[in-house]
Design an enzyme around this catalytic site. Structure first.
Site, PDB file in Angstrom:
ATOM      1  N   ILE A  12       0.831  -1.223   0.000  1.00  0.00           N
ATOM      2  CA  ILE A  12       0.000   0.000   0.000  1.00  0.00           C
ATOM      3  C   ILE A  12       0.859   1.266   0.000  1.00  0.00           C
ATOM      4  CG2 ILE A  12      -0.297   0.009   2.536  1.00  0.00           C
ATOM      5  CD1 ILE A  12      -3.200   1.041   1.875  1.00  0.00           C
ATOM      6  N   ASN A  42       2.462  -7.784   2.614  1.00  0.00           N
ATOM      7  CA  ASN A  42       1.630  -7.847   3.832  1.00  0.00           C
ATOM      8  C   ASN A  42       0.261  -7.249   3.541  1.00  0.00           C
ATOM      9  OD1 ASN A  42       3.411  -9.112   5.523  1.00  0.00           O
ATOM     10  ND2 ASN A  42       3.716  -7.389   6.904  1.00  0.00           N
ATOM     11  N   ALA A  46      -4.140  -8.206   4.670  1.00  0.00           N
ATOM     12  CA  ALA A  46      -4.879  -7.440   5.695  1.00  0.00           C
ATOM     13  C   ALA A  46      -6.339  -7.862   5.671  1.00  0.00           C
ATOM     14  CB  ALA A  46      -4.734  -5.951   5.446  1.00  0.00           C
ATOM     15  N   GLY A  48      -8.941  -7.105   8.751  1.00  0.00           N
ATOM     16  CA  GLY A  48      -9.916  -6.294   9.498  1.00  0.00           C
ATOM     17  C   GLY A  48     -10.320  -5.032   8.770  1.00  0.00           C
ATOM     18  N   GLU A 115     -12.458  -3.065  16.448  1.00  0.00           N
ATOM     19  CA  GLU A 115     -11.392  -3.984  16.871  1.00  0.00           C
ATOM     20  C   GLU A 115     -10.862  -3.534  18.220  1.00  0.00           C
ATOM     21  OE1 GLU A 115      -8.479  -4.726  13.751  1.00  0.00           O
ATOM     22  OE2 GLU A 115     -10.051  -4.570  12.255  1.00  0.00           O
ATOM     23  N   HIS A 243      -0.125 -10.743  17.161  1.00  0.00           N
ATOM     24  CA  HIS A 243      -1.591 -10.749  17.018  1.00  0.00           C
ATOM     25  C   HIS A 243      -2.127 -11.863  17.912  1.00  0.00           C
ATOM     26  CE1 HIS A 243      -5.614 -10.776  15.449  1.00  0.00           C
ATOM     27  NE2 HIS A 243      -5.347  -9.727  14.705  1.00  0.00           N
ATOM     28  N   ARG A 291      -4.192  -4.997  21.835  1.00  0.00           N
ATOM     29  CA  ARG A 291      -3.580  -6.274  21.462  1.00  0.00           C
ATOM     30  C   ARG A 291      -2.498  -6.772  22.404  1.00  0.00           C
ATOM     31  NH1 ARG A 291      -3.045  -5.843  15.069  1.00  0.00           N
ATOM     32  NH2 ARG A 291      -5.284  -5.964  14.887  1.00  0.00           N
ATOM     33  N   HIS A 352       3.219 -10.282  14.279  1.00  0.00           N
ATOM     34  CA  HIS A 352       2.278  -9.705  13.312  1.00  0.00           C
ATOM     35  C   HIS A 352       2.743  -8.377  12.724  1.00  0.00           C
ATOM     36  CE1 HIS A 352      -1.640  -8.897  11.573  1.00  0.00           C
ATOM     37  NE2 HIS A 352      -1.759  -7.769  12.253  1.00  0.00           N
ATOM     38  N   ARG A 387       0.731  -0.664  18.468  1.00  0.00           N
ATOM     39  CA  ARG A 387      -0.134  -0.099  17.417  1.00  0.00           C
ATOM     40  C   ARG A 387      -1.607  -0.408  17.677  1.00  0.00           C
ATOM     41  NH1 ARG A 387      -2.217  -2.363  12.359  1.00  0.00           N
ATOM     42  NH2 ARG A 387      -1.312  -4.312  13.093  1.00  0.00           N
ATOM     43  N   SER A 392      -2.446   0.781  10.597  1.00  0.00           N
ATOM     44  CA  SER A 392      -1.219   0.765   9.785  1.00  0.00           C
ATOM     45  C   SER A 392      -1.473   1.039   8.315  1.00  0.00           C
ATOM     46  CB  SER A 392      -0.455  -0.543   9.962  1.00  0.00           C
ATOM     47  OG  SER A 392      -1.301  -1.611   9.730  1.00  0.00           O
ATOM     48  N   LEU A 393      -2.580   0.553   7.795  1.00  0.00           N
ATOM     49  CA  LEU A 393      -2.884   0.860   6.385  1.00  0.00           C
ATOM     50  C   LEU A 393      -3.085   2.372   6.251  1.00  0.00           C
ATOM     51  CD1 LEU A 393      -5.334  -2.130   5.749  1.00  0.00           C
ATOM     52  CD2 LEU A 393      -3.039  -1.884   4.780  1.00  0.00           C
TER      53      LEU A 393
HETATM   54  P1  FAD Z   1       3.941  -4.495   2.310  1.00  0.00           P
HETATM   55  O1  FAD Z   1       2.535  -4.457   1.917  1.00  0.00           O
HETATM   56  O2  FAD Z   1       4.370  -5.624   3.135  1.00  0.00           O
HETATM   57  O3  FAD Z   1       4.833  -4.474   0.987  1.00  0.00           O
HETATM   58  C1  FAD Z   1       6.228  -4.660   1.083  1.00  0.00           C
HETATM   59  C2  FAD Z   1       6.793  -4.701  -0.314  1.00  0.00           C
HETATM   60  O4  FAD Z   1       8.197  -4.556  -0.259  1.00  0.00           O
HETATM   61  C3  FAD Z   1       6.540  -5.994  -1.078  1.00  0.00           C
HETATM   62  O5  FAD Z   1       6.205  -5.669  -2.389  1.00  0.00           O
HETATM   63  C4  FAD Z   1       7.884  -6.703  -1.057  1.00  0.00           C
HETATM   64  O6  FAD Z   1       8.129  -7.534  -2.170  1.00  0.00           O
HETATM   65  C5  FAD Z   1       8.802  -5.488  -1.127  1.00  0.00           C
HETATM   66  N1  FAD Z   1      10.150  -5.777  -0.652  1.00  0.00           N
HETATM   67  C6  FAD Z   1      10.560  -6.080   0.601  1.00  0.00           C
HETATM   68  N2  FAD Z   1      11.889  -6.262   0.618  1.00  0.00           N
HETATM   69  C7  FAD Z   1      12.332  -6.073  -0.648  1.00  0.00           C
HETATM   70  C8  FAD Z   1      13.592  -6.149  -1.274  1.00  0.00           C
HETATM   71  N3  FAD Z   1      14.709  -6.475  -0.602  1.00  0.00           N
HETATM   72  N4  FAD Z   1      13.676  -5.911  -2.608  1.00  0.00           N
HETATM   73  C9  FAD Z   1      12.569  -5.607  -3.323  1.00  0.00           C
HETATM   74  N5  FAD Z   1      11.339  -5.529  -2.782  1.00  0.00           N
HETATM   75  C10 FAD Z   1      11.228  -5.760  -1.458  1.00  0.00           C
HETATM   76  N6  FAD Z   1      -3.147  -3.402   8.989  1.00  0.00           N
HETATM   77  C11 FAD Z   1      -4.271  -2.681   9.056  1.00  0.00           C
HETATM   78  O7  FAD Z   1      -4.225  -1.443   9.150  1.00  0.00           O
HETATM   79  N7  FAD Z   1      -5.476  -3.300   8.987  1.00  0.00           N
HETATM   80  C12 FAD Z   1      -5.608  -4.643   8.872  1.00  0.00           C
HETATM   81  O8  FAD Z   1      -6.700  -5.162   8.789  1.00  0.00           O
HETATM   82  C13 FAD Z   1      -4.422  -5.427   8.837  1.00  0.00           C
HETATM   83  N8  FAD Z   1      -4.502  -6.771   8.767  1.00  0.00           N
HETATM   84  C14 FAD Z   1      -3.346  -7.481   8.624  1.00  0.00           C
HETATM   85  C15 FAD Z   1      -3.429  -8.855   8.455  1.00  0.00           C
HETATM   86  C16 FAD Z   1      -2.288  -9.595   8.216  1.00  0.00           C
HETATM   87  C17 FAD Z   1      -2.379 -11.090   8.035  1.00  0.00           C
HETATM   88  C18 FAD Z   1      -1.033  -8.945   8.169  1.00  0.00           C
HETATM   89  C19 FAD Z   1       0.214  -9.723   7.901  1.00  0.00           C
HETATM   90  C20 FAD Z   1      -0.947  -7.585   8.372  1.00  0.00           C
HETATM   91  C21 FAD Z   1      -2.092  -6.848   8.600  1.00  0.00           C
HETATM   92  N9  FAD Z   1      -2.042  -5.472   8.796  1.00  0.00           N
HETATM   93  C22 FAD Z   1      -3.195  -4.755   8.871  1.00  0.00           C
HETATM   94  C23 FAD Z   1      -0.772  -4.753   8.687  1.00  0.00           C
HETATM   95  C24 FAD Z   1      -0.663  -4.149   7.277  1.00  0.00           C
HETATM   96  O9  FAD Z   1      -1.210  -5.057   6.351  1.00  0.00           O
HETATM   97  C25 FAD Z   1       0.764  -3.858   6.895  1.00  0.00           C
HETATM   98  O10 FAD Z   1       1.401  -3.146   7.914  1.00  0.00           O
HETATM   99  C26 FAD Z   1       0.812  -3.015   5.628  1.00  0.00           C
HETATM  100  O11 FAD Z   1       0.078  -3.649   4.622  1.00  0.00           O
HETATM  101  C27 FAD Z   1       2.254  -2.823   5.188  1.00  0.00           C
HETATM  102  O12 FAD Z   1       2.248  -2.199   3.938  1.00  0.00           O
HETATM  103  P2  FAD Z   1       3.626  -1.776   3.288  1.00  0.00           P
HETATM  104  O13 FAD Z   1       3.289  -1.125   2.002  1.00  0.00           O
HETATM  105  O14 FAD Z   1       4.431  -1.050   4.260  1.00  0.00           O
HETATM  106  O15 FAD Z   1       4.393  -3.160   3.031  1.00  0.00           O
HETATM  107  C1  SIN Z   2      -6.920  -7.891  12.081  1.00  0.00           C
HETATM  108  O1  SIN Z   2      -7.704  -7.892  11.153  1.00  0.00           O
HETATM  109  O2  SIN Z   2      -7.142  -8.385  13.181  1.00  0.00           O
HETATM  110  C2  SIN Z   2      -5.599  -7.231  11.869  1.00  0.00           C
HETATM  111  C3  SIN Z   2      -5.784  -5.782  11.927  1.00  0.00           C
HETATM  112  C4  SIN Z   2      -4.463  -5.091  12.066  1.00  0.00           C
HETATM  113  O3  SIN Z   2      -3.428  -5.719  12.152  1.00  0.00           O
HETATM  114  O4  SIN Z   2      -4.492  -3.858  12.111  1.00  0.00           O
END
Ligand code: FAD
Ligand code: SIN
Length: 535
Positions: A12, A42, A46, A48, A115, A243, A291, A352, A387, A392-393
């Protein structure tokens, strides 16, 4: 390769930033790198949703700010919290304008979930696959942008700074510059250099450092490790969020399936091995406490009862509504023989989210010039010691936007220093193909075990010292391997994970108190240190 804006990561944070820059600067080139498939992030997992004050009659910015501060246990940066909560609503509306769909009530209002730690219903969601829907919408929008190139299967190894020009760079070097990155191109196995006017680090989290995690295999903390090697500032790494409710499936290693906290928001109840609803013993907010509290309570119940899991009870809930809100969870549970209308769901805590990371300011600038960071790899000050769910999104979008605003202005003033500087090619002299991968996979197992056993939900000084000793040995062996071996993602990731693990342990050792997610039984009384741990 030379580009104007280099984005590392296609979750994102990276995609939001790229879209905005592409629209504002149609004559500039934007390159996004991602280490596996473009949607493997990650973000995609996501569940929730995304928190935002959408219903201003019932909810308010003040309440969302207050909930975030309470969850953060005294370590949030209040100015940053206000920025994220207030600007977040515009970012959510932008996401909707790019095509992301959130569930609605029959009257057209958004269905809002709840949540742990939230005092109001304020979480927009797309059933229980919110992240997948966001990633889909963002990637579709990216495809339409003519000046964005998204390159998958490209592993970023290191950030290029003056160090690569032969200068001594230390943590006290005043103006560390980022010129671009070295990448391992997985289509030809070669390490190439990509130079850029501006880089955004959006590499996500590091859950893979632990044996049990909700994070996919890509979450190995590469961005944090790279910045640390480049002598940039990292902070608050000890605050790893577990989590409370990952699905317990014996034998499943790698990525555990999440049972979103929104299930508890809709009324599910945690029960121990004896069937007792135990959360009221721990917190007046019961199953919807923040959490850190819920995960610790579960950990304690598991230890007291000698079990590897507790249960989540959804049997009393409206099953039709459950199916509508959580179809994916319903199907996953059925696939392992758990019918949520009749059976209890076995759950246990899993690593998590990383609250700390690369230290950034209010414009997403890191301590390295031309390098911005957003999303989970960044430490903005929003989360403090813990958090708040679904923040985080929101944070990722707010700081992707702020990085965009700042970097577009900065690039106008930039007189492309890279043209004048001769950056050397990657030097692979003296390295040979790896003789046996077992050296890497075995070290990875040892790393995960040490982190899970000694640096988990409950810590103490002896355990941290043990973890440190194990990490020292793993570090030494892996550095030797790295010097002599042709690069592979597995080797680079192991090296990065050892660095990240070291930073988590170091942060934990420096914090001589228990606060938020960092719970050290040697410091249960002294709540005196109220500052960030800078590494
Ligand atoms: P990511 O979406 O993780 O993207 C990272 C990117 O970096 C990927 O494309 C990867 O390939 C790239 N990358 C990494 N290292 C390298 C490298 N060395 N070279 C090239 N590319 C690389 N948050 C919420 O707010 N609400 C939710 O409901 C929620 N639910 C979640 C459920 C789960 C199961 C998980 C795991 C997380 C959840 N979170 C939630 C947390 C949230 O999803 C993440 O914190 C957020 O999506 C992180 O986004 P980001 O863009 O920072 O990284
Ligand atoms: C969840 O859906 O419970 C995860 C939400 C989050 O990590 O913010």
């Amino acid at each position: 390769m030379q580009t104007n804006f280099l984005v590392i990561g296609s979750g994102i944070a990276g995609l939001t930033y790229a879209l905005k820059v592409a629209e504002a600067c149609p004559d500039k080139k934007i390159t996004i790198l991602t280490k596996t498939q473009s949607d493997e992030t990650n973000t995609k997992y996501a569940q929730g949703g995304i928190a935002g004050v959408m219903d201003k009659e019932q909810d308010s910015f003040e309440k969302h700010i207050e909930d975030t501060l309470i969850a953060g246990d005294g370590l949030c940066n209040e100015k940053i919290v206000e920025i994220v909560v207030k600007e977040g609503v515009d970012r959510i509306n932008e996401l909707i304008s790019w095509g992301a769909k959130f569930d609605k009530e029959p009257d057209g209002d958004y269905k809002l979930g709840k949540e742990g730690g939230h005092s109001e219903f304020r979480i927009l969601h797309h059933k229980d696959i919110t992240g997948k829907e966001m990633e889909r919408a963002l990637l579709e929008a990216i495809k339409k942008a003519k000046n964005i190139e998204l390159i998958s299967h490209c592993f970023v190894v290191d950030i290029i700074t003056q160090h690569h020009l032969g200068y001594l760079v230390t943590k006290s070097t005043p103006d560390i510059e980022c010129y671009g990155v070295y990448v391992l191109n997985l289509s030809n196995g070669k390490v190439e250099k990509i130079l850029a006017d501006v880089c955004l680090l959006a590499t996500g989290g590091n859950g893979q450092v632990y044996r049990t995690t909700t994070n996919p295999a890509i979450a190995t903390g590469d961005g944090v490790a790279m910045v640390y090697r480049a002598k940039g500032r990292i902070e608050n790494m000890e605050f790893i969020q577990f989590h409370p409710t990952a699905l317990y499936e014996p034998g499943v290693r790698g990525q555990s399936f999440l049972i979103t906290e929104a299930v508890r928001g809709d009324g599910a109840i945690l029960r121990n091995a004896n069937g007792e609803a135990f959360m009221e013993k721990y917190d007046s907010r019961k199953d919807l406490a923040p959490r850190d509290i819920v995960a610790r309570a579960i950990d304690n119940e598991m230890k007291v009862n000698g079990t590897e899991f507790v249960y989540l009870d959804c049997r009393h809930m409206d099953q039709q509504k459950f199916l509508e809100h959580f179809p994916n969870i319903h199907a996953k549970c059925l696939s392992i023989g758990v019918d949520v209308s009749k059976d209890l769901i076995p759950v246990s805590p899993a690593a998590h989210y990383s609250c700390g990371g690369v230290k950034t300011n209010e414009w997403a600038q890191t301590s390295i010039n031309n390098l911005y960071a957003a999303g989970e790899c960044a430490s903005t000050g929003l989360h403090g010691a813990n958090r708040l769910a679904s923040n985080s999104l929101l944070e990722a979008m707010v700081f992707a936007h702020r990085a965009f605003k700042h970097s577009v202005e900065a690039i106008k003033a930039n007189t492309s220093k890279n043209d004048a500087i001769k950056i050397p090619d990657w030097n692979a002299a003296g390295t040979t193909a790896p003789s046996e991968m077992i050296l890497i996979t075995q070290s990875l197992k040892e790393l995960k075990l040490a982190m899970s056993d000694y640096v988990g939900i409950v810590r103490n000084n002896k355990r941290l010292a043990r973890a440190n000793r194990r990490l020292d040995l793993l570090h030494e062996e892996t550095e030797q391997l790295y010097e002599k071996t042709e690069l592979s993602p597995q080797l680079c990731q192991l090296r990065n994970m050892i660095t990240v693990a070291y930073l988590i342990v170091k942060g934990a050792e420096l914090r001589k108190e228990s606060r938020g997610l960092h719970y050290n039984t040697d410091y249960l009384q002294q709540n005196i240190i109220l500052q960030n741990t800078i590494l």
